[in-house]
Scaffold this motif. Sequence first.
Motif, PDB file in Angstrom:
ATOM      1  N   ALA A 147       0.834  -1.202   0.000  1.00 19.64           N
ATOM      2  CA  ALA A 147       0.000   0.000   0.000  1.00 19.64           C
ATOM      3  C   ALA A 147       0.869   1.253   0.000  1.00 19.64           C
ATOM      4  O   ALA A 147       0.589   2.228  -0.721  1.00 19.64           O
ATOM      5  N   LEU A 148       1.937   1.229   0.802  1.00 17.63           N
ATOM      6  CA  LEU A 148       2.851   2.380   0.801  1.00 17.63           C
ATOM      7  C   LEU A 148       3.551   2.532  -0.544  1.00 17.63           C
ATOM      8  O   LEU A 148       3.774   3.659  -1.012  1.00 17.63           O
ATOM      9  N   LEU A 149       3.876   1.410  -1.174  1.00 19.06           N
ATOM     10  CA  LEU A 149       4.508   1.451  -2.496  1.00 19.06           C
ATOM     11  C   LEU A 149       3.582   2.075  -3.531  1.00 19.06           C
ATOM     12  O   LEU A 149       3.975   2.989  -4.272  1.00 19.06           O
ATOM     13  N   PHE A 150       2.333   1.615  -3.590  1.00 14.47           N
ATOM     14  CA  PHE A 150       1.391   2.143  -4.575  1.00 14.47           C
ATOM     15  C   PHE A 150       1.073   3.615  -4.317  1.00 14.47           C
ATOM     16  O   PHE A 150       0.998   4.421  -5.244  1.00 14.47           O
ATOM     17  N   TRP A 151       0.877   3.964  -3.036  1.00 15.03           N
ATOM     18  CA  TRP A 151       0.559   5.354  -2.702  1.00 15.03           C
ATOM     19  C   TRP A 151       1.767   6.256  -2.992  1.00 15.03           C
ATOM     20  O   TRP A 151       1.628   7.348  -3.554  1.00 15.03           O
ATOM     21  N   GLY A 152       2.967   5.788  -2.618  1.00 18.77           N
ATOM     22  CA  GLY A 152       4.164   6.593  -2.876  1.00 18.77           C
ATOM     23  C   GLY A 152       4.434   6.772  -4.359  1.00 18.77           C
ATOM     24  O   GLY A 152       4.846   7.848  -4.805  1.00 18.77           O
ATOM     25  N   ALA A 153       4.190   5.726  -5.153  1.00 18.12           N
ATOM     26  CA  ALA A 153       4.395   5.844  -6.602  1.00 18.12           C
ATOM     27  C   ALA A 153       3.403   6.827  -7.204  1.00 18.12           C
ATOM     28  O   ALA A 153       3.759   7.635  -8.076  1.00 18.12           O
ATOM     29  N   ALA A 154       2.150   6.776  -6.746  1.00 18.37           N
ATOM     30  CA  ALA A 154       1.156   7.732  -7.247  1.00 18.37           C
ATOM     31  C   ALA A 154       1.544   9.157  -6.883  1.00 18.37           C
ATOM     32  O   ALA A 154       1.424  10.078  -7.698  1.00 18.37           O
ATOM     33  N   TYR A 155       2.036   9.363  -5.661  1.00 18.77           N
ATOM     34  CA  TYR A 155       2.465  10.703  -5.238  1.00 18.77           C
ATOM     35  C   TYR A 155       3.663  11.176  -6.059  1.00 18.77           C
ATOM     36  O   TYR A 155       3.713  12.319  -6.504  1.00 18.77           O
ATOM     37  N   ALA A 156       4.637  10.282  -6.278  1.00 20.09           N
ATOM     38  CA  ALA A 156       5.833  10.660  -7.037  1.00 20.09           C
ATOM     39  C   ALA A 156       5.480  11.027  -8.471  1.00 20.09           C
ATOM     40  O   ALA A 156       6.122  11.885  -9.077  1.00 20.09           O
ATOM     41  N   LEU A 157       4.434  10.391  -9.015  1.00 20.62           N
ATOM     42  CA  LEU A 157       4.042  10.672 -10.394  1.00 20.62           C
ATOM     43  C   LEU A 157       3.068  11.838 -10.511  1.00 20.62           C
ATOM     44  O   LEU A 157       2.599  12.142 -11.601  1.00 20.62           O
ATOM     45  N   GLY A 158       2.757  12.484  -9.381  1.00 14.52           N
ATOM     46  CA  GLY A 158       2.007  13.737  -9.448  1.00 14.52           C
ATOM     47  C   GLY A 158       0.603  13.724  -8.906  1.00 14.52           C
ATOM     48  O   GLY A 158      -0.071  14.758  -8.920  1.00 14.52           O
ATOM     49  N   SER A 159       0.100  12.609  -8.405  1.00 17.54           N
ATOM     50  CA  SER A 159      -1.259  12.568  -7.863  1.00 17.54           C
ATOM     51  C   SER A 159      -1.270  13.183  -6.468  1.00 17.54           C
ATOM     52  O   SER A 159      -0.442  12.846  -5.629  1.00 17.54           O
ATOM     53  N   ARG A 160      -2.226  14.070  -6.222  1.00 20.23           N
ATOM     54  CA  ARG A 160      -2.326  14.751  -4.930  1.00 20.23           C
ATOM     55  C   ARG A 160      -3.718  14.595  -4.323  1.00 20.23           C
ATOM     56  O   ARG A 160      -4.202  15.466  -3.641  1.00 20.23           O
ATOM     57  N   HIS A 161      -4.364  13.452  -4.544  1.00 22.09           N
ATOM     58  CA  HIS A 161      -5.676  13.168  -3.964  1.00 22.09           C
ATOM     59  C   HIS A 161      -5.459  12.409  -2.660  1.00 22.09           C
ATOM     60  O   HIS A 161      -5.465  11.183  -2.622  1.00 22.09           O
ATOM     61  N   TYR A 162      -5.272  13.177  -1.560  1.00 22.05           N
ATOM     62  CA  TYR A 162      -4.904  12.557  -0.290  1.00 22.05           C
ATOM     63  C   TYR A 162      -6.049  11.772   0.337  1.00 22.05           C
ATOM     64  O   TYR A 162      -5.815  10.933   1.204  1.00 22.05           O
ATOM     65  N   ASP A 163      -7.276  12.019  -0.078  1.00 17.63           N
ATOM     66  CA  ASP A 163      -8.403  11.276   0.475  1.00 17.63           C
ATOM     67  C   ASP A 163      -8.665   9.982  -0.296  1.00 17.63           C
ATOM     68  O   ASP A 163      -9.122   8.988   0.275  1.00 17.63           O
ATOM     69  N   ARG A 164      -8.344   9.957  -1.573  1.00 13.86           N
ATOM     70  CA  ARG A 164      -8.667   8.823  -2.416  1.00 13.86           C
ATOM     71  C   ARG A 164      -7.487   7.877  -2.630  1.00 13.86           C
ATOM     72  O   ARG A 164      -7.646   6.656  -2.625  1.00 13.86           O
ATOM     73  N   ASP A 165      -6.301   8.411  -2.809  1.00 15.63           N
ATOM     74  CA  ASP A 165      -5.132   7.592  -3.153  1.00 15.63           C
ATOM     75  C   ASP A 165      -4.797   6.525  -2.112  1.00 15.63           C
ATOM     76  O   ASP A 165      -4.507   5.381  -2.488  1.00 15.63           O
TER      77      ASP A 165
END
Length: 197
Positions: A147-165
């Motif tokens: 879960a940390l891997l998927f969330w961190g990868a999404a954040y690194a690639l520019g996603s900023r949906h902190y409630d959904r990601d």
Amino acid sequence: MTTESTEPAGPTGSAETAGPAGSAEPTGASGNTTRAWLRERSELGVCVLLFALGVLVLTDALTMDVDIAQRGPIGPRTVPFVVGAGLLLVGALLAVDVLRGGRGEAEGGEDVDLDEPADWRTVLLLTGVFLGAAVLIGPLGFPIAGALLFWGAAYALGSRHYDRDPLIAAGLSLFTYFVFDNLLGVPLPGGPLMGVL
């Protein structure tokens, strides 16, 4: 009536035939021809790489120690066999296409500005996320580290949906854990959630 050749005799005593420009073909021409042929079909290097990866995956799958009676017909070898066979098939089809004259079109860059420098911040963030997941998978287990891997990868690639990601990352990690651990028979560390899952 005999005619005599006006060309000087070669070292063997016979007259050498001159080329169209009056000079013999250089000795390195065949090497240059081979290099030019390979340069025009450089995609064959990708075919060799695909073949090597396919053989490696299939060899690894064949040497895997699995008790088929415990896991059933679909087990840890299934996915490597499919991936290895797919790599060999794609490599063979690509080689046939290249040898028949097929060529990939040059990359146009689409909407990417090729003059812009590389985005090293994203690369370093992704590297840190992958290394962090590799370190945390032992103590925390795959569901949390994934879960940390998927969330961190999404954040690194520019996603900023902190409630959904985080919710999507947790769901994807649990789904991946369930598929590999329960359906494919590939044991993944459960960590603190081992008793719950």
